[in-house]
Scaffold this motif. Sequence first.
Motif, PDB file in Angstrom:
ATOM      1  N   GLU A 287       0.846  -1.188   0.000  1.00 50.19           N
ATOM      2  CA  GLU A 287       0.000   0.000   0.000  1.00 50.19           C
ATOM      3  C   GLU A 287       0.884   1.240   0.000  1.00 50.19           C
ATOM      4  OE1 GLU A 287      -3.437   1.809   2.829  1.00 50.19           O
ATOM      5  OE2 GLU A 287      -3.460  -0.356   2.466  1.00 50.19           O
ATOM      6  N   LEU A 288       0.573   2.171  -0.877  1.00 49.46           N
ATOM      7  CA  LEU A 288       1.392   3.361  -1.071  1.00 49.46           C
ATOM      8  C   LEU A 288       0.817   4.556  -0.325  1.00 49.46           C
ATOM      9  CD1 LEU A 288       1.824   2.802  -4.877  1.00 49.46           C
ATOM     10  CD2 LEU A 288       3.557   2.398  -3.144  1.00 49.46           C
ATOM     11  N   GLY A 289       1.720   5.422   0.121  1.00 45.65           N
ATOM     12  CA  GLY A 289       1.309   6.635   0.803  1.00 45.65           C
ATOM     13  C   GLY A 289       1.114   7.772  -0.187  1.00 45.65           C
ATOM     14  N   VAL A 290       0.994   8.958   0.333  1.00 46.70           N
ATOM     15  CA  VAL A 290       0.750  10.134  -0.494  1.00 46.70           C
ATOM     16  C   VAL A 290       1.949  10.476  -1.365  1.00 46.70           C
ATOM     17  CG1 VAL A 290       0.246  12.613  -0.421  1.00 46.70           C
ATOM     18  CG2 VAL A 290      -0.893  11.071   1.170  1.00 46.70           C
ATOM     19  N   SER A 291       3.165  10.253  -0.855  1.00 49.14           N
ATOM     20  CA  SER A 291       4.342  10.731  -1.584  1.00 49.14           C
ATOM     21  C   SER A 291       5.378   9.662  -1.924  1.00 49.14           C
ATOM     22  CB  SER A 291       5.022  11.839  -0.772  1.00 49.14           C
ATOM     23  OG  SER A 291       5.451  11.319   0.465  1.00 49.14           O
ATOM     24  N   ASP A 292       5.081   8.385  -1.707  1.00 46.64           N
ATOM     25  CA  ASP A 292       6.108   7.365  -1.965  1.00 46.64           C
ATOM     26  C   ASP A 292       5.842   6.552  -3.231  1.00 46.64           C
ATOM     27  OD1 ASP A 292       3.943   5.960  -1.004  1.00 46.64           O
ATOM     28  OD2 ASP A 292       5.076   4.781   0.452  1.00 46.64           O
ATOM     29  N   TRP A 293       5.068   7.101  -4.150  1.00 50.78           N
ATOM     30  CA  TRP A 293       4.766   6.384  -5.387  1.00 50.78           C
ATOM     31  C   TRP A 293       5.126   7.211  -6.615  1.00 50.78           C
ATOM     32  CZ3 TRP A 293       0.737   8.186  -8.634  1.00 50.78           C
ATOM     33  CH2 TRP A 293      -0.103   9.157  -8.076  1.00 50.78           C
ATOM     34  N   HIS A 294       5.403   6.461  -7.684  1.00 50.51           N
ATOM     35  CA  HIS A 294       5.735   7.080  -8.971  1.00 50.51           C
ATOM     36  C   HIS A 294       4.876   6.440 -10.048  1.00 50.51           C
ATOM     37  CE1 HIS A 294      10.085   8.470  -7.857  1.00 50.51           C
ATOM     38  NE2 HIS A 294       9.177   8.916  -7.030  1.00 50.51           N
ATOM     39  N   CYS A 295       4.659   7.194 -11.091  1.00 54.41           N
ATOM     40  CA  CYS A 295       3.924   6.694 -12.245  1.00 54.41           C
ATOM     41  C   CYS A 295       4.938   6.408 -13.349  1.00 54.41           C
ATOM     42  CB  CYS A 295       2.901   7.738 -12.686  1.00 54.41           C
ATOM     43  SG  CYS A 295       1.819   7.163 -13.993  1.00 54.41           S
ATOM     44  N   HIS A 296       4.935   5.179 -13.841  1.00 54.96           N
ATOM     45  CA  HIS A 296       5.921   4.741 -14.838  1.00 54.96           C
ATOM     46  C   HIS A 296       5.231   4.476 -16.174  1.00 54.96           C
ATOM     47  CE1 HIS A 296       9.373   2.653 -16.518  1.00 54.96           C
ATOM     48  NE2 HIS A 296       8.577   1.640 -16.809  1.00 54.96           N
ATOM     49  N   HIS A 297       5.859   4.916 -17.254  1.00 60.01           N
ATOM     50  CA  HIS A 297       5.387   4.607 -18.601  1.00 60.01           C
ATOM     51  C   HIS A 297       5.917   3.226 -18.994  1.00 60.01           C
ATOM     52  CE1 HIS A 297       4.834   8.987 -18.792  1.00 60.01           C
ATOM     53  NE2 HIS A 297       3.947   8.726 -19.737  1.00 60.01           N
ATOM     54  N   LYS A 298       5.037   2.314 -19.364  1.00 64.14           N
ATOM     55  CA  LYS A 298       5.456   0.975 -19.808  1.00 64.14           C
ATOM     56  C   LYS A 298       6.284   1.091 -21.088  1.00 64.14           C
ATOM     57  CE  LYS A 298       1.295  -1.151 -17.969  1.00 64.14           C
ATOM     58  NZ  LYS A 298       0.035  -1.840 -18.353  1.00 64.14           N
ATOM     59  N   ASN A 299       5.761   1.841 -22.046  1.00 66.04           N
ATOM     60  CA  ASN A 299       6.520   2.171 -23.251  1.00 66.04           C
ATOM     61  C   ASN A 299       7.065   3.576 -23.021  1.00 66.04           C
ATOM     62  OD1 ASN A 299       5.906  -0.188 -24.840  1.00 66.04           O
ATOM     63  ND2 ASN A 299       3.834   0.627 -24.988  1.00 66.04           N
ATOM     64  N   PRO A 300       8.376   3.737 -23.070  1.00 65.22           N
ATOM     65  CA  PRO A 300       8.979   5.030 -22.727  1.00 65.22           C
ATOM     66  C   PRO A 300       8.323   6.201 -23.444  1.00 65.22           C
ATOM     67  CG  PRO A 300      10.681   3.404 -23.158  1.00 65.22           C
ATOM     68  CD  PRO A 300       9.373   2.773 -23.540  1.00 65.22           C
ATOM     69  N   TYR A 301       8.037   7.241 -22.676  1.00 65.23           N
ATOM     70  CA  TYR A 301       7.368   8.418 -23.217  1.00 65.23           C
ATOM     71  C   TYR A 301       8.178   9.071 -24.326  1.00 65.23           C
ATOM     72  CZ  TYR A 301       4.978  12.831 -23.670  1.00 65.23           C
ATOM     73  OH  TYR A 301       4.309  13.911 -24.189  1.00 65.23           O
ATOM     74  N   HIS A 302       9.491   9.115 -24.154  1.00 63.18           N
ATOM     75  CA  HIS A 302      10.314   9.783 -25.177  1.00 63.18           C
ATOM     76  C   HIS A 302      10.235   9.085 -26.538  1.00 63.18           C
ATOM     77  CE1 HIS A 302      13.277   6.734 -23.936  1.00 63.18           C
ATOM     78  NE2 HIS A 302      13.868   6.960 -25.090  1.00 63.18           N
ATOM     79  N   LEU A 303       9.830   7.817 -26.545  1.00 66.55           N
ATOM     80  CA  LEU A 303       9.669   7.086 -27.806  1.00 66.55           C
ATOM     81  C   LEU A 303       8.224   7.093 -28.299  1.00 66.55           C
ATOM     82  CD1 LEU A 303      11.845   3.928 -27.012  1.00 66.55           C
ATOM     83  CD2 LEU A 303      12.488   5.920 -28.381  1.00 66.55           C
TER      84      LEU A 303
END
Length: 89
Positions: A33-49
């Motif tokens: 379980e994640l708190g307010v500030s300990d999570w990140h959103c990750h792009h499965k396919n890199p955004y730059h591509l």
Amino acid sequence: MKNYIPNRSIEYNDNRISKFIAQNGKCAVTGVELGVSDWHCHHKNPYHLSKDDTFSNLVILHEAVHRLVHLKDSEKIKKLIKVLKLTKK
């Protein structure tokens, strides 16, 4: 609203919140379980591509797991896997 990222698209900001809710506020890898500030959103396919901020291209991860995803140093990877107590599953 307090966690809005100003340099990202509205689509990204909306979808990251939706993904957090869809994952019940838990890390996709560890299930922690994640708190307010300990999570990140990750792009499965890199955004730059892909330039893809769609809901299906995002996953919510604990910040340490996100760091692990981007690491390249094999020794650091091994250490972090051990610290996070990750298994092959």
